[in-house]
Design a protein around this motif. Structure first.
Motif, PDB file in Angstrom:
ATOM      1  N   ASN A 101       0.806  -1.225  -0.115  1.00 58.22           N
ATOM      2  CA  ASN A 101      -0.102   0.063  -0.046  1.00 58.22           C
ATOM      3  C   ASN A 101       0.756   1.410  -0.031  1.00 58.22           C
TER       4      ASN A 101
ATOM      5  N   LYS B 127       2.921   4.447  -1.065  1.00 54.66           N
ATOM      6  CA  LYS B 127       2.496   5.797  -1.764  1.00 54.66           C
ATOM      7  C   LYS B 127       4.099   6.301  -2.248  1.00 54.66           C
TER       8      LYS B 127
ATOM      9  N   LYS C 132      -0.074  -2.360 -10.634  1.00 48.79           N
ATOM     10  CA  LYS C 132      -0.221  -1.632  -9.594  1.00 48.79           C
ATOM     11  C   LYS C 132       0.544  -0.066  -9.558  1.00 48.79           C
TER      12      LYS C 132
ATOM     13  N   SER D 171      -1.376   3.176  -9.319  1.00 46.00           N
ATOM     14  CA  SER D 171      -2.087   3.666  -7.933  1.00 46.00           C
ATOM     15  C   SER D 171      -1.052   3.780  -6.934  1.00 46.00           C
ATOM     16  N   MET D 172       0.068   3.334  -6.984  1.00 48.10           N
ATOM     17  CA  MET D 172       1.061   3.267  -5.970  1.00 48.10           C
ATOM     18  C   MET D 172       2.242   4.494  -6.315  1.00 48.10           C
TER      19      MET D 172
END
Length: 409
Positions: A176, A178, A203, A206-207
């Protein structure tokens, strides 16, 4: 009778000539430009000045290593004449120096020229001229393209393989996260960025919350670090050359940005990055390695490290043992010497490339245990394994297994 006498006298001479011709054919010497019975001319291009001058020590290390080889009798009796020019990390200057080496110095090959933009500028020229651009000092993935560029070969692990390994780690440990990325706005920076995105796969979008690029002409990256912190990123992927890497580490600490920090291997030098940035500011930073680190006590009884340190004491006392650029120069120079030894008396440009593409499980003293150099006619990426490491105290500590990246040419 005199005529008969003459014929007999001619016969031994003819036999002698025939014998000489036959033995000559057996020990056939084939030389390309820059090679004689006593000399092998090797060209090199380094940023001894300019924004990437921290890497200039690589050329100095290589020069010292070849001097050592010459003092020991050279390669099959031939001394290396190492001609190294400064391009200040400026691609137009690189072109100028490459032309000088090829067309006026007439070197056999150009060895370990540094930097992705500089090497990109001479990539087509070297291949058109059919001059080996051998073991280039940059991890761009494009050097592994034997089909389209058969005269160019890398040496160090590719940038894409390195960031793919970081991506594998993040997907497992920090799914998860950032991610904020700082990268140099050129082929080198973009290659690392591509590897990261490929590694994160679906991913990535989104990451990765922010991508900041900088130019090598900029005096400082401080403002980019402030922006990246403001983006809310809790993982920092730092794709920078030594000067900017040290600035980024310092600035992150100064503004209290506590993101998990990944630093590309090209700037993982304790001597030229971590120390100037302040050891206290570098704690916990993660990077990846393929070579031993002199400051790591686990190598103090290692035979290879002892050989390297003996070289530093005797042949390159002015060099900084803690600068991993010195280790890189030493390892690349050893690999070139191995290739030239494999060439025997066939020192043509074609045979240099053929032998460079025939390395099997070769190890220089400086590679981490388990990492080997392998090449073939279809694989121009000599080193493709890495191990993760974390900065602790005043040194890097290796952790995890040796990881192989799956990056094609």
């Amino acid at each position: 009778m005199p005529a008969m006498h003459l014929r007999l006298a001619v016969l031994p001479a003819a036999v002698a000539i025939l014998a000489a011709a036959t033995s000559g054919a057996l020990a056939q010497k084939k030389y390309g430009p820059g090679v004689t019975d006593t000399e092998i001319k090797i060209g090199n291009i380094m940023p001894y000045s300019g924004p990437a001058s921290a890497y200039g020590v690589i050329g100095k290390t290589e020069e010292a290593y070849f001097k050592k080889i010459n003092a020991e009798g050279g390669i099959n009796g031939r001394k290396i004449n190492f001609i190294s020019y400064d391009d200040a990390y400026s691609p137009p200057k690189t072109v100028e120096q490459a032309r000088k080496l090829v067309e006026s110095d007439e070197v056999l090959l150009v060895f370990n020229p540094l930097g992705t933009p500089p090497n990109s500028a001479i990539h087509k020229y070297m291949n058109t001229k059919k001059v080996p651009q051998l073991f280039v000092a940059t991890g761009a993935t494009k050097w592994n393209d034997p089909k389209d560029f058969p005269w160019t070969m890398g040496w160090q692990p590719s940038y894409q393989s390195e960031t793919q390994i970081y991506a594998k780690y993040l997907l497992k440990e920090r799914p998860n996260a950032k991610i904020g990325v700082l990268y140099q706005n050129d082929d080198y920076g973009k290659d690392y960025l591509k590897g990261l995105k490929d590694g994160l796969g679906s991913k990535a979008a989104s990451m990765i919350v922010m991508e900041e690029s900088y130019e090598t002409s900029t005096p400082t990256v401080d403002s980019h670090i402030v922006k990246l912190k403001a983006s809310g990123a809790d993982v920092f992927i730092n794709i920078t050359t030594p000067k900017f890497a040290a600035q980024a580490i310092k600035k992150s600490a100064e503004i209290g940005w506590k993101a998990e920090h990944f630093l590309n291997n090209v700037s993982a030098s304790v001597g030229s990055v971590m120390k100037p940035a302040g050891f206290e500011n570098g704690q916990g930073i993660i990077s990846a390695a393929y070579a031993k680190d002199v400051s790591d006590p686990q190598w103090k009884d290692d035979a290879g490290m002892k050989t390297f340190l003996a070289f530093m004491d005797k042949d390159f006392p002015e060099g900084n043992k803690l600068d991993n650029n010195v280790i890189v120069g030493y390892g690349a120079a050893q690999t070139l010497v191995k290739v030239l030894q494999m060439c025997g008396n066939d020192l043509t440009r074609e045979n240099v490339m053929k032998q460079a593409a025939s390395l099997k499980d070769y190890r220089t003293e400086i590679l981490l245990p388990g990492i080997k150099i392998n090449t073939s006619a279809t694989d121009f990426a000599p080193i493709s394994q890495l191990q993760l490491m974390r900065f602790k105290g005043e040194k890097w500590e290796l952790f995890g297994d040796i990881i192989s990246a799956d990056v094609g040419g």
